[in-house]
Enzyme design. Structure first.
Site, PDB file in Angstrom:
ATOM      1  CD  GLU A 189      -1.406  -6.398   5.052  1.00 16.22           C
ATOM      2  OE1 GLU A 189      -1.676  -6.083   6.067  1.00 16.22           O
ATOM      3  OE2 GLU A 189      -0.673  -6.773   4.004  1.00 16.22           O
ATOM      4  CB  CYS A 246      -0.939   0.605   1.635  1.00 15.61           C
ATOM      5  SG  CYS A 246      -2.498   1.062   0.625  1.00 15.61           S
ATOM      6  CG  HIS A 281      -3.286  -4.181   2.802  1.00 13.55           C
ATOM      7  ND1 HIS A 281      -2.689  -3.345   3.934  1.00 13.55           N
ATOM      8  CD2 HIS A 281      -4.227  -2.853   2.462  1.00 13.55           C
ATOM      9  CE1 HIS A 281      -2.724  -2.336   3.878  1.00 13.55           C
ATOM     10  NE2 HIS A 281      -3.316  -1.588   3.197  1.00 13.55           N
TER      11      HIS A 281
END
Length: 542
Positions: free
Chosen positions: A516, A380, A514
């Protein structure tokens, strides 16, 4: 019909109700049950999207664009079930719904009150959409005794009476502190917490007691006697090395068996714990280790990067190595040379963030990684800073910056004003509200077939979760690519850059989304697995 487990907390906050709920859900799943987890947050914010990371930690984003509590990340990682907007409610959202109904006249002139209107809204949230589940676990945020939590506790008390007999169980998570001067664990805080809960009208069926050492049988009997629960229902929750040890630890203590017994399920299906045992074995028996520098803005509170931390450990699981994290406040690089901090690490990760503070330090981290050929993962904001670094030092645009930081002649990163969400055109204005106005949720991206990132994914079509207002400016794409920064992934309409990489670098990837948020211990995200693999290679060079 679904059965309901209500999980409350007492004595102190941050005891781990979210992990407890996620672990119990995993144990029930291991027995073949379909499980849903919901989080009820007492704060007045509509969602945590505008709360400072220092106060609330990470904002976890779901596929459908909900900004939710970080506990939903634990729920997803432990169960593999994607959460959605309907799995998290706040007092703010409840009051907003009620006020909208009152303005429409839905209450037909009635005086709107906490009981029954607020409690009914909470009960509707708990009960809605559970037809496909065997168990629904509801975690009540905060601590028993908090004034903000009272409507939620009253609502679940009412549900205990309204649901069919034998379909609601209450678990109370407490702390049993050790007093060094006395040399013993103390039961009194738990007794008082249960007394407070019972005064509200809720009698816990199971006590889950946190402690840093074994709880003697005599103390368990004492808790059983004074808290009016079965002795077998006093479950010790001892500290463990990692959160992924919790399901096995709770299973050994009999938590899942006690829950099923409380529901009258006997005999219960036997659990299959092999997946959790394999994860635990890999965590405790690594074949090597690597060190990753996380150059961030909120490094003083690790909860601000909760999913990121877990995803890095998942990458370690995939490669059978231990991942050590070296936390570096980005601002340090604005006054000190990055080299002493970064020369010995095996990978550099610049995570998401907002605002100008620390931005120049992150740009310098990207520059160091590019020039020294150290694996770099920009997520990001980390991708945006890598693009600004390339614009300044490879293209020669000295004033390259982001419009997020103020007016600039060279907005390499700029505010998104419109984008496609499915077939709908979403629009935003610079002067608009902050809450819920970002590009949120899962979006498709198209990757170049010959790119490194496409090879990592094994696909050219991906769907990842986003949370951002600013985007790399497409007007700079040609100049950046001519300088060597390949725009390897774009939105399907070709307007929004999604991934960048250097072809002549061992591993330098930036992503606007993102990744994750979608990593699991049993299914590590491919980007994190590949990043740690590259770090292992780098460790052989350092």
């Amino acid at each position: 019909m679904a059965r309901y487990v209500f999980i409350t907390g007492g004595v102190v906050s941050s005891l781990g109700k979210g992990i407890a709920a996620a672990a119990l859900a995993a144990l029930l799943q291991a027995r073949g049950y379909r499980v849903r987890i919901r989080k009820l947050d007492p704060y007045l914010n509509v969602d945590p999207g505008t709360i400072s990371p220092y106060q609330h930690g990470e904002v976890f984003v779901t596929d459908d664009g909900a900004e939710t509590d970080l506990d939903l990340g634990h729920y997803e990682r432990f169960t593999g079930r994607p959460a959605n907007q309907q799995d998290n409610i706040t007092t703010g959202r409840i009051y907003r719904n009620i006020i909208e109904k009152e303005r429409r006249g839905d209450y037909l002139g009635a005086t709107v009150q906490v009981i029954p209107h607020v409690t009914d809204e909470i009960k509707n949230f708990v009960l809605e959409g559970n037809e496909d589940y065997d168990f629904v676990l509801c975690e009540i945020g905060g601590t028993v005794g908090d004034i903000e939590a009272m409507p939620f506790l009253e609502a679940i008390r009412q549900l205990g009476n309204e649901l069919p007999r034998g379909t609601a169980v209450y678990i109370h998570l407490t702390l049993m502190p050790y007093i060094p001067a006395a040399g013993e664990l103390k039961t009194k805080p738990t007794q008082h917490s249960v007394k407070e809960l019972r005064s509200i009208g809720i009698a816990p069926d199971i006590l889950l007691v946190r402690a840093d050492r074994e709880i003697p049988e005599s103390e368990r009997r004492k808790l059983s006697l004074f808290c009016n629960v079965r002795e077998s229902a006093v479950i010790q929750a001892l500290d463990v090395a990692t959160i992924y040890d919790v399901p096995i630890a709770y299973h050994k203590e009999g938590l899942d068996s006690e829950v099923l017994s409380a529901f009258g399920i006997d005999p219960a299906p036997k659990p299959r714990m092999d997946r959790w045992e394999e994860v635990s074995h890999r965590l405790h028996n690594p074949e090597g280790e690597v060190t990753i520098a996380v150059v961030g803005k909120y490094t003083g509170l690790k909860d601000a990067y909760k999913s990121l931390i877990e995803a890095l450990h998942h990458g370690g699981l995939a490669n059978k190595v231990k991942v050590n994290l070296d936390w570096i406040e980005a601002q340090v690089f604005e006054s000190e040379d990055p080299a002493p901090y970064l020369e010995k690490v095996h990978g550099i990760l610049v995570p998401g963030g907002f605002g100008e503070r620390g931005a120049e330090g992150k740009i310098l981290a990207a520059k160091f990684a590019r020039e020294r050929k150290v694996p770099y993962f920009g997520i990001c904001f980390g991708m945006q800073m890598a693009c600004i670094e390339a614009a300044r030092n490879l293209v020669g645009i000295e004033d390259a910056s982001s419009s997020e930081f103020g007016p600039t002649r060279e907005p390499v990163v700029g505010l998104m004003t419109e984008w496609l969400k499915g077939n709908m055109l979403e629009k935003r204005a610079a002067a608009g509200d902050l809450g819920g106005t970002m590009r949120l949720g899962a979006y498709e991206a198209v990757l170049k077939p010959d790119s490194k990132i496409a090879q990592i994914y094994g696909s050219t079509d991906i769907h990842e979760r986003h949370r951002h207002r600013y985007e790399v400016n497409i007007d700079y794409k040609d100049r950046l690519e001519a300088a060597g920064l390949n725009f390897a992934g774009m939105s399907p309409d070709g307007v929004l850059p999604e991934t960048v990489e250097y072809a002549d670098h061992p591993w330098f990837i930036g992503v606007q989304y993102h990744p994750e948020l979608k990593s699991r211990p049993f299914e590590p995200h491919p980007l994190f697995a590949s990043f740690i693999e590259a770090a292992i290679e780098q460790s052989r060079l350092v």
